[in-house]
Design a protein around this motif. Structure first.
Motif, short mmCIF file in Angstrom:
data_model
loop_
_atom_site.label_atom_id
_atom_site.label_comp_id
_atom_site.label_asym_id
_atom_site.label_seq_id
_atom_site.Cartn_x
_atom_site.Cartn_y
_atom_site.Cartn_z
N TYR A 38 0.82 -1.21 0.00
CA TYR A 38 0.00 0.00 0.00
C TYR A 38 0.86 1.26 0.00
N VAL A 39 0.23 2.33 -0.47
CA VAL A 39 0.88 3.64 -0.62
C VAL A 39 0.17 4.64 0.28
N VAL A 40 0.94 5.50 0.94
CA VAL A 40 0.33 6.59 1.73
C VAL A 40 0.91 7.93 1.28
N THR A 41 0.15 8.99 1.52
CA THR A 41 0.57 10.32 1.05
C THR A 41 0.38 11.34 2.20
N PRO A 42 1.26 11.25 3.22
CA PRO A 42 1.04 12.11 4.39
C PRO A 42 1.37 13.58 4.14
N ASN A 43 0.54 14.45 4.74
CA ASN A 43 0.83 15.89 4.78
C ASN A 43 1.25 16.21 6.23
N PRO A 44 1.61 17.46 6.55
CA PRO A 44 2.05 17.77 7.91
C PRO A 44 1.03 17.40 8.98
N GLU A 45 -0.24 17.54 8.64
CA GLU A 45 -1.28 17.21 9.60
C GLU A 45 -1.20 15.72 9.99
N ILE A 46 -0.96 14.87 9.00
CA ILE A 46 -0.88 13.43 9.28
C ILE A 46 0.41 13.11 10.03
N VAL A 47 1.49 13.82 9.71
CA VAL A 47 2.75 13.62 10.46
C VAL A 47 2.50 13.93 11.93
N GLU A 48 1.76 15.00 12.20
CA GLU A 48 1.45 15.35 13.59
C GLU A 48 0.59 14.27 14.25
N ASN A 53 0.03 9.20 17.74
CA ASN A 53 -0.71 7.94 17.63
C ASN A 53 0.21 6.87 17.02
N ARG A 54 0.63 5.97 17.90
CA ARG A 54 1.62 4.97 17.48
C ARG A 54 1.08 4.05 16.38
N ALA A 55 -0.18 3.64 16.50
CA ALA A 55 -0.76 2.73 15.50
C ALA A 55 -0.76 3.41 14.13
N ALA A 56 -1.10 4.70 14.12
CA ALA A 56 -1.12 5.44 12.85
C ALA A 56 0.29 5.52 12.29
N ARG A 57 1.26 5.78 13.16
CA ARG A 57 2.66 5.90 12.71
C ARG A 57 3.14 4.57 12.11
N GLU A 58 2.80 3.47 12.77
CA GLU A 58 3.23 2.16 12.26
C GLU A 58 2.56 1.86 10.92
N ALA A 59 1.29 2.22 10.81
CA ALA A 59 0.58 1.97 9.55
C ALA A 59 1.21 2.80 8.43
N VAL A 60 1.52 4.06 8.71
CA VAL A 60 2.11 4.93 7.69
C VAL A 60 3.50 4.42 7.30
N ASN A 61 4.33 4.13 8.29
CA ASN A 61 5.70 3.68 7.98
C ASN A 61 5.74 2.27 7.39
N GLY A 62 4.64 1.55 7.55
CA GLY A 62 4.57 0.19 6.99
C GLY A 62 4.21 0.17 5.51
N ALA A 63 3.96 1.34 4.94
CA ALA A 63 3.59 1.40 3.52
C ALA A 63 4.80 1.16 2.63
N ALA A 64 4.54 0.64 1.43
CA ALA A 64 5.63 0.41 0.48
C ALA A 64 6.13 1.72 -0.11
N LEU A 65 5.23 2.70 -0.20
CA LEU A 65 5.61 4.03 -0.68
C LEU A 65 5.00 5.07 0.25
#
Ligand code: UDP
Length: 244
Positions: A38-48, A53-65
């Protein structure tokens, strides 16, 4: 992480340093590879959100892109001394990927937005990308994942655009991605509203000058609360750069 390139860390989120074209090419490679990514496209709001939120961070960093959507991420990476090549807005990544998918007659499923929106987006995308097959749609206001996962699986799609808002879409892809049986899921926020024409993207001038966020704020003032995360992001980047 996909491939062996090192990611650029911005406050705990690792971004892939790619141009829009490179990102779309990698998206196609994932579509031709085995397994589900999966691919994610974080903006500053999502980085914050990821900082808190650890689960969100793991999900974002677990993306292939992980693609930098938003001028704030580009500025943040530069201030931290690890500049990224360019902004890769989710909607532009999606458009480029669709061109390439259409050229190969691939199949897409649209998940998210209010009831009826994905169907309109589907008609418009079919007209804009001849060759693209859209094998199903579902709105984003469901309670149980299993029936939706099953519909996607039965649709036989190659890719799914998951537009449930952040961080719901990232958590959803991390949890359910594999069970859908598709090759690639892309978390794309409000993109279905833009494809359907119910929300207008900022005119070129605003995008080119890094002011898309301001345009959206003027059109949708209810976003102000969410957008207060942007100054917070800049403060955190500044603090981090002082530490370094
Ligand atoms: N949405 C959804 N299910 C939800 C919450 C939101 O499908 O439970 C949709 C919403 O209708 C909109 C998108 O997710 O189409 C989120 O849009 P937003 O503008 O918040 O996303 P952004 O592009 O800013 O990430």
């Amino acid at each position: 992480m996909w491939g062996d390139t090192v990611r650029v860390d911005v406050l705990g989120v690792g971004f892939d340093n790619l141009t829009l074209e490179e990102a779309a090419e990698q998206g196609m490679e994932l579509l031709h590879a085995e397994g589900t990514q999966y691919v994610v496209t974080p903006n500053p709001e999502i980085v914050e959100v990821c900082r808190e939120n650890r689960a969100a961070r793991e999900a974002v960093n677990g993306a292939a892109l992980v693609l930098p959507d938003g001028i704030g991420v580009i500025k943040g990476a530069a201030v931290l001394g690890t500049p990224l090549k360019e902004r890769v807005p989710g909607i532009e990544f999606a458009a480029r990927l669709l061109e390439k998918m259409a050229a190969e007659g691939m199949a897409l499923y649209l998940l998210g937005a209010k009831p009826g929106v994905a169907e309109i987006a589907s008609e418009r995308l079919r007209a804009r990308y001849p060759g693209l097959r859209i094998t199903g749609t579902h709105d984003g206001y469901f309670q149980e994942d299993a029936p939706v996962v099953e519909k996607i699986r039965q649709s036989g799609a190659d890719a799914v655009f998951v537009c449930l808002g952040a961080p719901r879409q990232e958590l959803w892809m991390a949890k359910n991605g594999e069970a859908t049986g598709v090759r690639l899921l892309c978390g794309l926020g409000g993109s279905l509203d833009v494809f359907a024409g119910t929300v207008k993207r900022a005119p070129r001038f605003w995008c080119d000058h890094g002011l898309e966020w301001f345009y959206r704020l003027c059109r949708e003032p209810q976003r102000l609360g969410r957008m207060m995360k942007l100054p917070l992001f800049l403060v955190h980047v500044w603090r981090e750069s002082r530490k370094n």
